[in-house]
Write a protein that holds these residues in place. Structure first.
Motif, mmCIF file in Angstrom:
data_model
loop_
_atom_site.group_PDB
_atom_site.id
_atom_site.type_symbol
_atom_site.label_atom_id
_atom_site.label_comp_id
_atom_site.label_asym_id
_atom_site.label_seq_id
_atom_site.Cartn_x
_atom_site.Cartn_y
_atom_site.Cartn_z
ATOM 1 N N GLY A 218 0.790 -1.227 0.000
ATOM 2 C CA GLY A 218 0.000 0.000 0.000
ATOM 3 C C GLY A 218 0.814 1.265 0.000
ATOM 4 O O GLY A 218 0.282 2.359 -0.167
ATOM 5 N N GLY A 219 2.132 1.141 0.189
ATOM 6 C CA GLY A 219 2.987 2.313 0.271
ATOM 7 C C GLY A 219 3.951 2.190 1.432
ATOM 8 O O GLY A 219 4.409 1.086 1.774
ATOM 9 N N HIS A 239 3.518 7.788 -7.615
ATOM 10 C CA HIS A 239 4.222 6.735 -8.355
ATOM 11 C C HIS A 239 5.554 6.533 -7.651
ATOM 12 O O HIS A 239 6.532 7.194 -7.964
ATOM 13 C CB HIS A 239 4.419 7.155 -9.816
ATOM 14 C CG HIS A 239 5.060 6.101 -10.669
ATOM 15 N ND1 HIS A 239 6.008 6.401 -11.624
ATOM 16 C CD2 HIS A 239 4.897 4.751 -10.716
ATOM 17 C CE1 HIS A 239 6.389 5.289 -12.218
ATOM 18 N NE2 HIS A 239 5.722 4.273 -11.684
ATOM 19 N N GLN A 240 5.569 5.633 -6.696
ATOM 20 C CA GLN A 240 6.738 5.494 -5.832
ATOM 21 C C GLN A 240 7.987 5.160 -6.651
ATOM 22 O O GLN A 240 7.973 4.298 -7.522
ATOM 23 C CB GLN A 240 6.505 4.391 -4.782
ATOM 24 C CG GLN A 240 7.407 4.469 -3.572
ATOM 25 C CD GLN A 240 8.788 3.887 -3.777
ATOM 26 O OE1 GLN A 240 8.959 2.940 -4.517
ATOM 27 N NE2 GLN A 240 9.785 4.480 -3.128
ATOM 28 N N TYR A 247 0.468 4.749 -3.857
ATOM 29 C CA TYR A 247 -0.052 4.587 -2.501
ATOM 30 C C TYR A 247 -1.562 4.360 -2.545
ATOM 31 O O TYR A 247 -2.283 5.053 -3.279
ATOM 32 C CB TYR A 247 0.243 5.831 -1.670
ATOM 33 C CG TYR A 247 1.629 5.902 -1.090
ATOM 34 C CD1 TYR A 247 2.734 5.388 -1.762
ATOM 35 C CD2 TYR A 247 1.856 6.499 0.146
ATOM 36 C CE1 TYR A 247 4.004 5.471 -1.229
ATOM 37 C CE2 TYR A 247 3.128 6.589 0.691
ATOM 38 C CZ TYR A 247 4.203 6.071 0.000
ATOM 39 O OH TYR A 247 5.466 6.148 0.535
ATOM 40 N N SER A 248 -2.036 3.428 -1.744
ATOM 41 C CA SER A 248 -3.474 3.171 -1.664
ATOM 42 C C SER A 248 -4.173 4.321 -0.944
ATOM 43 O O SER A 248 -3.542 5.090 -0.205
ATOM 44 C CB SER A 248 -3.732 1.862 -0.912
ATOM 45 O OG SER A 248 -3.367 2.002 0.457
ATOM 46 N N ALA A 249 -5.483 4.426 -1.155
ATOM 47 C CA ALA A 249 -6.256 5.470 -0.480
ATOM 48 C C ALA A 249 -6.162 5.310 1.036
ATOM 49 O O ALA A 249 -6.026 6.301 1.771
ATOM 50 C CB ALA A 249 -7.710 5.412 -0.941
ATOM 51 N N GLN A 250 -6.216 4.074 1.512
ATOM 52 C CA GLN A 250 -6.132 3.847 2.964
ATOM 53 C C GLN A 250 -4.778 4.285 3.502
ATOM 54 O O GLN A 250 -4.700 4.896 4.569
ATOM 55 C CB GLN A 250 -6.359 2.367 3.283
ATOM 56 C CG GLN A 250 -6.267 2.042 4.771
ATOM 57 C CD GLN A 250 -6.451 0.563 5.048
ATOM 58 O OE1 GLN A 250 -6.824 -0.194 4.167
ATOM 59 N NE2 GLN A 250 -6.175 0.154 6.270
ATOM 60 N N ARG A 251 -3.703 3.988 2.758
ATOM 61 C CA ARG A 251 -2.378 4.366 3.248
ATOM 62 C C ARG A 251 -2.194 5.876 3.269
ATOM 63 O O ARG A 251 -1.532 6.418 4.153
ATOM 64 C CB ARG A 251 -1.312 3.705 2.376
ATOM 65 C CG ARG A 251 0.119 3.848 2.921
ATOM 66 C CD ARG A 251 0.257 3.322 4.363
ATOM 67 N NE ARG A 251 -0.381 2.042 4.529
ATOM 68 C CZ ARG A 251 0.203 0.883 4.239
ATOM 69 N NH1 ARG A 251 1.422 0.847 3.751
ATOM 70 N NH2 ARG A 251 -0.459 -0.246 4.434
ATOM 71 N N ARG A 252 -2.803 6.560 2.330
ATOM 72 C CA ARG A 252 -2.722 8.026 2.326
ATOM 73 C C ARG A 252 -3.380 8.587 3.591
ATOM 74 O O ARG A 252 -2.827 9.493 4.239
ATOM 75 C CB ARG A 252 -3.417 8.580 1.080
ATOM 76 C CG ARG A 252 -2.662 8.347 -0.208
ATOM 77 C CD ARG A 252 -3.501 8.655 -1.434
ATOM 78 N NE ARG A 252 -2.662 8.731 -2.614
ATOM 79 C CZ ARG A 252 -2.521 9.805 -3.375
ATOM 80 N NH1 ARG A 252 -3.200 10.906 -3.109
ATOM 81 N NH2 ARG A 252 -1.729 9.781 -4.418
ATOM 82 N N PRO A 281 -4.250 10.268 -13.837
ATOM 83 C CA PRO A 281 -3.323 10.226 -12.706
ATOM 84 C C PRO A 281 -4.051 10.440 -11.380
ATOM 85 O O PRO A 281 -5.034 11.191 -11.297
ATOM 86 C CB PRO A 281 -2.367 11.391 -12.987
ATOM 87 C CG PRO A 281 -2.497 11.668 -14.444
ATOM 88 C CD PRO A 281 -3.905 11.321 -14.801
ATOM 89 N N VAL A 282 -3.559 9.781 -10.342
ATOM 90 C CA VAL A 282 -4.083 9.986 -8.994
ATOM 91 C C VAL A 282 -3.628 11.363 -8.502
ATOM 92 O O VAL A 282 -2.487 11.766 -8.713
ATOM 93 C CB VAL A 282 -3.581 8.882 -8.044
ATOM 94 C CG1 VAL A 282 -4.042 9.150 -6.622
ATOM 95 C CG2 VAL A 282 -4.060 7.522 -8.526
#
Length: 459
Positions: A218-219, A239-240, A247-252, A281-282
């Motif tokens: 997730g990041g 984009h790591q 990164y996932s929404a939860q990890r953010r 793009p996110v």
């Protein structure tokens, strides 16, 4: 010693004589302690007036190149030392490489030269004289306004032009923010592991240590972050780099909750966030909490790194200190370059450039994936379809990693292993490569993969 023609003005001939003598001393052709001809002798040899030679000797004596004493003549002084005449180019190059797959470089041939020239003419025609004076250290107001609109529209940030600072790329933004955080007592910053090796020297120069933090699917992994005790962390959530995950929404959300809990700061490096090939793009993390996230980006991947133009959006509570650091560092970026970029953005040129790069880079990524499948069967490509590089995991039969890299080097293929980006080594089967493709034509990509496959099979 060549001088302008006899008909040239005396002042021009005098400057040429001074320059020739100065260069002869600097280069070592006239060594320290060498006695020079008298002014009368040299004037006769060169066919010039004695007064012109006397003036040249007096000027170079005042500068320290020559020394003289009453009745003892004129000598080459001891202060000047012969300099290195060859100018070295310290820019990163890859001499002797047939195909360079190292990541991080855009296609410089895509730089919009014609549009840039047109913008330059337009800007110079209307730029007021006062705009060429010492600038606002934050940047020209018109560029900050244009960037704020662009970043709000394309990256979903909260962009107040009053909290935006134009920098010489993300590296300077990192340096400035690092110095400000150090002033707040922050002595270490968490960094993604794997991550960019270039961050280390920058944070060290700002007096800060780095704490490598592992990633999961997730990041940035949250438990190691919480245990680390750091109050600042640098991330590439869109984009790591280099793993290629988003990164996932939860990890953010978890990352922002952590920052609020420790009264910390997240430094978001949005190095290639505009380039996503499978969907839109996110948006940037900063848009969720501009009080906790400092956001930085540049035109290095979209236009050219040589422009040295980027930006830093700063939480309001840090703005005054960031501006003061920027002021003492360089007084601000060149005004004309800023005016050019502002015009280029305002007239739609930057959006057109992004679309052009998007098409080219997507085609090249597809070409790379096809070539890997054809010539190195069994290779797995990971990470989202975005950016300027991929992660390729080669089957175990191509290992060990060190041997593959050695064979690739002998074949003239420059390629980097993912392990080069790791601070804490991770034992995994197979070979994982970070392969950059944006700067290579599809034909060069295919040729490079063929060479790599041949090298891998020649062991």
């Amino acid at each position: 010693m060549l001088l302008p023609a006899a008909g040239a003005p005396a002042r021009q001939r005098g400057r040429a004589l001074q320059s020739a003598l100065r260069d002869a001393v600097r280069s070592g052709r006239l060594a320290a302690g060498t006695r020079l001809p008298s002014s009368r002798e040299l004037a006769a040899d060169l066919g010039v007036s004695r007064g012109l030679v006397t003036e040249a000797y007096e000027q170079l004596t005042a500068e320290g190149y020559l020394r003289s004493g009453r009745g003892s003549g004129t000598w080459v002084g001891e202060a000047a030392r012969a300099g290195v005449r060859a100018t070295r180019d310290l820019a990163p190059r890859a001499p002797g490489v047939r195909v360079d797959f190292r990541p991080g470089t855009p296609d410089l041939s895509l730089f919009p030269r014609a549009a840039w020239v047109a913008a330059q003419k337009s800007v110079l025609a209307r730029l007021p004289h006062q705009a060429l004076g010492y600038p606002d250290p934050r940047g020209l107001p018109e560029l900050r306004t244009a960037l704020a609109e662009l970043l709000t529209r394309r990256r979903g940030v909260v962009a107040d032009p009053e909290c935006l600072v134009v920098c010489s790329g993300v590296t300077q933004a990192t340096t400035v923010l690092g110095l400000v955080l150090h002033g707040h007592g922050v002595r270490a910053i968490g960094v993604e592991d794997p991550g960019s090796p270039g961050h280390g020297p920058v944070f060290t120069a700002a007096g800060m240590g780095m704490v490598p933090l592992p990633l999961d699917g997730g990041g940035l992994a949250m438990e190691p972050l919480r245990r680390s005790g750091v109050r600042a962390v640098m991330t590439t959530p869109a984009h790591q780099f280099p793993s290629g995950i988003a990164y996932s929404a939860q990890r953010r959300v978890e990352l922002l909750d952590w920052a609020r809990a420790v009264d910390g700061v997240i430094f978001e490096d949005d190095y290639d966030g505009d380039f996503r090939y499978d969907r839109a793009p996110v948006g940037a993390l900063q848009g969720l909490d501009p009080d906790r996230v400092a956001y930085s980006g540049s035109v290095s991947k979209s236009l050219a790194p040589g422009l040295r133009l980027g930006w830093l959006l700063v939480p309001p509570r840090l703005m005054d200190e960031v501006v003061e650091r920027k002021r003492t560092m360089d007084l601000g970026n060149p005004a004309l370059d800023q005016a050019l970029l502002a015009d280029f953005i305002a007239r739609g040129g930057y959006d057109r450039q992004l679309r052009r790069c998007q098409r080219a880079y997507r085609e090249r990524r597809d070409a790379l994936v096809r070539a890997l499948g054809e010539h190195l069967p069994g290779t797995e490509v990971s990470g989202i379809a975005a950016g300027l590089h991929i992660i390729a995991r080669l089957p175990e039969r191509y290992g060990p990693e060190s041997r593959l890299l050695e064979c690739a080097d002998r074949a003239g293929v420059a390629v980097r292993a993912l392990s080069a980006h790791l601070t804490v080594p991770v034992e995994e089967p197979g070979v994982r490569l970070v392969i950059g493709y944006a700067h290579l034509a599809p034909s060069d990509i295919a040729r490079g993969v063929r060479l790599l496959a041949r090298a891998a099979g020649s062991r």
